[in-house]
Design an enzyme around this catalytic site. Structure first.
Site, PDB file in Angstrom:
ATOM      1  N   SER A 159     -95.394  50.961 -21.898  1.00  0.00           N
ATOM      2  CA  SER A 159     -96.716  50.995 -22.531  1.00  0.00           C
ATOM      3  C   SER A 159     -97.355  49.620 -22.505  1.00  0.00           C
ATOM      4  CB  SER A 159     -96.603  51.489 -23.977  1.00  0.00           C
ATOM      5  OG  SER A 159     -96.240  50.430 -24.844  1.00  0.00           O
ATOM      6  N   TYR A 171     -90.106  46.460 -30.288  1.00  0.00           N
ATOM      7  CA  TYR A 171     -90.782  47.425 -29.426  1.00  0.00           C
ATOM      8  C   TYR A 171     -91.328  46.734 -28.184  1.00  0.00           C
ATOM      9  CZ  TYR A 171     -94.161  50.996 -27.921  1.00  0.00           C
ATOM     10  OH  TYR A 171     -94.870  51.909 -27.186  1.00  0.00           O
ATOM     11  N   LYS A 175     -90.304  47.394 -24.133  1.00  0.00           N
ATOM     12  CA  LYS A 175     -91.237  47.815 -23.091  1.00  0.00           C
ATOM     13  C   LYS A 175     -91.315  46.776 -21.969  1.00  0.00           C
ATOM     14  CE  LYS A 175     -92.207  51.676 -25.043  1.00  0.00           C
ATOM     15  NZ  LYS A 175     -91.491  52.886 -24.542  1.00  0.00           N
ATOM     16  N   THR A 206     -98.585  63.770 -29.144  1.00  0.00           N
ATOM     17  CA  THR A 206     -97.258  64.236 -29.549  1.00  0.00           C
ATOM     18  C   THR A 206     -97.253  64.550 -31.045  1.00  0.00           C
ATOM     19  OG1 THR A 206     -96.472  62.006 -30.107  1.00  0.00           O
ATOM     20  CG2 THR A 206     -96.195  62.736 -27.805  1.00  0.00           C
TER      21      THR A 206
END
Length: 291
Positions: A159, A171, A175, A206
């Protein structure tokens, strides 16, 4: 169908992984679906609500869409379970695997909370285990199947958080690490017929995303309005693997919305927006190599 292409999508009980698995099913793939959920209740949304979705439900939906779903309960933190997974795929498909989608990732309940990393629980860093390390392990097994057959595609679901601040340093590091895995794997895979790519997905429609919009409307309400159906990424990935310039695409980090336009793929008839101008762009391939 004896001529089905074989895919493995990790972390596909729900979310983007389940959507990508469904998208490959729409294209007629036999899709191995991994996850830990066999009965709803284990996974929770950001608001504490129980999330739907199991590996068997995803597999059944693939069947309904014209593909063939194969559910496999697998904890990608356990290397022995992962090894057995690839042994099963090899045994059931004459050693063939066409596509690996590395999507499994540990989702900590504080991931999207707006607080500095040291105020979050230390367990938030587990995304570096199931998310980054697990992608390396699965890719190692996949390459040992794909290289001898002379074809295959290894994909990472990444992302814009690889270069901009998104959800905190754990995070972001995960990535960015996925992008670098694809970049460096291409160097080793070059000339083998196997490609590796990292895909920057847009906001995905989602279960967790819908909860995010309710829990943090100031952050997510507008993004949800532009969200991609996760099946879209599967269709784009299939097009990448079939593209005449697939070798040139290998090793690159690709924004799904952008490469989709190049390859003529739409999201249920809709073109999706790239967030390059606001969230940043992928790093270019670096030709230098040091051993």
């Amino acid at each position: 169908m004896a001529d089905r292409r074989i895919a493995l999508v990790t972390g596909a009980s729900r979310g983007a992984g389940a959507g990508i698995a469904r998208g490959l099913g729409e294209l007629g793939y036999r899709v191995y679906v991994t996850g830990r959920t066999v009965t709803p209740g284990n996974a929770k949304g950001w608001d504490g609500s129980v999330l739907p979705g199991t590996v068997s439900e995803t597999a059944a939906r693939i069947d309904e869409l014209g593909g063939e779903g194969v559910p496999v309960v697998c904890d990608h933190a356990d290397d022995a379970q992962v090894a057995r997974l690839f042994e099963q795929i090899a045994d059931e498909n004459a050693g063939t695997l066409d596509v690996l989608v590395n999507n499994a990732a540990y989702m900590h309940h504080q991931l999207i909370e707006k607080m500095p990393f040291w105020e979050k629980e230390l367990d938030a860093q587990k995304i570096l285990d199931v998310g980054l390390r697990s992608a390396y392990v699965a890719s190692w097994h996949a390459a040992r199947m794909m290289v001898p057959q002379g074809s295959g595609c290894i994909a990472m679901t990444s992302s814009f958080g690889a270069t901009c601040y998104m959800h905190g340093p754990a995070y972001g590091a995960q990535k960015a690490g996925l992008d670098k895995l694809a970049h460096d794997m291409e160097h080793d895979l070059r000339g083998s017929g196997v490609i590796a790519v990292s895909l920057w997905l847009g906001m995905q429609m989602t279960e967790r995303a819908q909860i995010s919009a309710k829990t943090h409307p100031e952050q997510y309400e507008q993004l949800i309005a532009m969200a991609e159906n996760p099946e879209f990424s599967a269709h784009v990935l299939d097009a990448i693997d079939r593209a005449a310039n697939r070798d040139d695409l290998s090793g690159r980090t690709l924004i799904v919305a952008e490469i989709a336009k190049e390859l003529g793929i739409t999201d249920r008839g809709n073109e999706r927006v790239s967030f390059r101008d606001t969230l940043g762009c992928p790093r270019e391939k670096n030709p230098a190599a040091i051993y």
